[in-house]
Design a protein around this motif. Structure first.
Motif, PDB file in Angstrom:
ATOM      1  N   GLU A  82       0.858  -1.290  -0.039  1.00 41.94           N
ATOM      2  CA  GLU A  82       0.021   0.174  -0.032  1.00 41.94           C
ATOM      3  C   GLU A  82       1.037   1.192  -0.029  1.00 41.94           C
ATOM      4  N   ARG A  83       1.917   1.331   0.774  1.00 40.65           N
ATOM      5  CA  ARG A  83       2.899   2.355   0.888  1.00 40.65           C
ATOM      6  C   ARG A  83       3.543   2.689  -0.378  1.00 40.65           C
ATOM      7  N   SER A 135       2.516   1.527  -3.289  1.00 43.06           N
ATOM      8  CA  SER A 135       1.270   1.948  -4.680  1.00 43.06           C
ATOM      9  C   SER A 135       1.164   3.268  -4.231  1.00 43.06           C
ATOM     10  N   SER A 136       1.018   3.896  -3.203  1.00 42.22           N
ATOM     11  CA  SER A 136       0.649   5.369  -3.142  1.00 42.22           C
ATOM     12  C   SER A 136       1.813   6.042  -3.459  1.00 42.22           C
ATOM     13  N   HIS A 171       1.767   6.167  -7.518  1.00 40.77           N
ATOM     14  CA  HIS A 171       1.015   6.639  -8.100  1.00 40.77           C
ATOM     15  C   HIS A 171       0.961   8.024  -7.916  1.00 40.77           C
ATOM     16  N   TRP A 172       1.480   8.565  -6.822  1.00 46.36           N
ATOM     17  CA  TRP A 172       1.940  10.252  -6.651  1.00 46.36           C
ATOM     18  C   TRP A 172       3.016  10.570  -7.460  1.00 46.36           C
ATOM     19  N   ARG A 199      10.582   7.917  -1.935  1.00 43.60           N
ATOM     20  CA  ARG A 199      10.049   8.868  -1.273  1.00 43.60           C
ATOM     21  C   ARG A 199      10.662  10.426  -1.629  1.00 43.60           C
TER      22      ARG A 199
END
Length: 210
Positions: free
Chosen positions: A47-48, A50-51, A54-55, A95
């Protein structure tokens, strides 16, 4: 260091990253959308990732963003993954690379962060074209095809440019890398360089590590 493999076939882009601890991350983008999976199955990590993915993809092509295409973003992720020892380290570096947060995290050991260099990679006839614009204001254009290599730098420096052409010609004449691999290497090193001199030094380092 993680091992990577990728598939680029028409609308399909897939990157698979295999970390030393045995975990695997697979990132896929095609006409049906984008997906991220982690094996062994870890819903929170997936989930991390994927987020973040997508960002980053939503910002591709925006003025000032370091990636101008999804292909470039995938190549950037692959370069980062090769320096990561675990999924967690990859996420922290990702990130920062994709500029997900307003305040970048502290760099992890072994993670290289990109400069604000903008690099365009595109097929050109029977070869490849690389256009790199560095934060220093310098710029180079490199054309690689079956028969030759073309190099133009702004501003030009004859001695340096001659050395670059000699190096690139030597690489092109070797059995490996292929023209595509050479173009990708040029692009990847440029992403982490702030000027042509730094790029040339990085290219020498990358070659010595092969």
């Amino acid at each position: 260091m993680a091992l990577t493999s990728k598939v680029i076939d028409g609308d399909l882009l897939m990157l698979r990253i295999m970390f030393p601890d045995g975990s695997t991350v697979t990132v896929t983008a095609d006409r049906d959308g984008k997906s991220v999976s982690v094996a062994p199955n870890d819903g929170k990590l997936a989930e991390r990732l994927s987020s973040i993915f997508h960002w980053g993809t939503d910002r591709v092509g925006e003025p000032g963003y370091p990636f101008t295409s999804l292909n470039q973003l995938i190549y950037g992720m692959e370069t980062l993954a090769r320096s990561a020892m675990s999924v967690e380290q990859f996420i922290e570096g990702l990130r920062e690379v994709l500029e997900v947060s307003g305040k970048p995290p502290e760099p992890q050991i072994g993670i290289r962060t990109p400069s604000f260099t903008v690099v365009d990679l595109s097929p050109s006839g029977n070869g490849w074209f690389v256009d790199a614009r560095f934060q220093s204001g310098e710029r180079f254009k490199l054309a690689i095809n079956k028969a030759s290599i073309g190099w133009v730098a702004d501003p030009p420096e004859p001695t340096r440019d001659q050395a670059i052409m000699k190096l690139l010609s030597r690489l092109k004449g070797a059995p490996v890398p292929t023209d595509e691999d050479l173009a990708l290497l040029v692009m990847e090193v440029a992403h982490y360089s702030s000027d042509i001199a730094g790029w040339l030094q990085g290219l020498h380092s990358a070659i010595s590590e092969e």
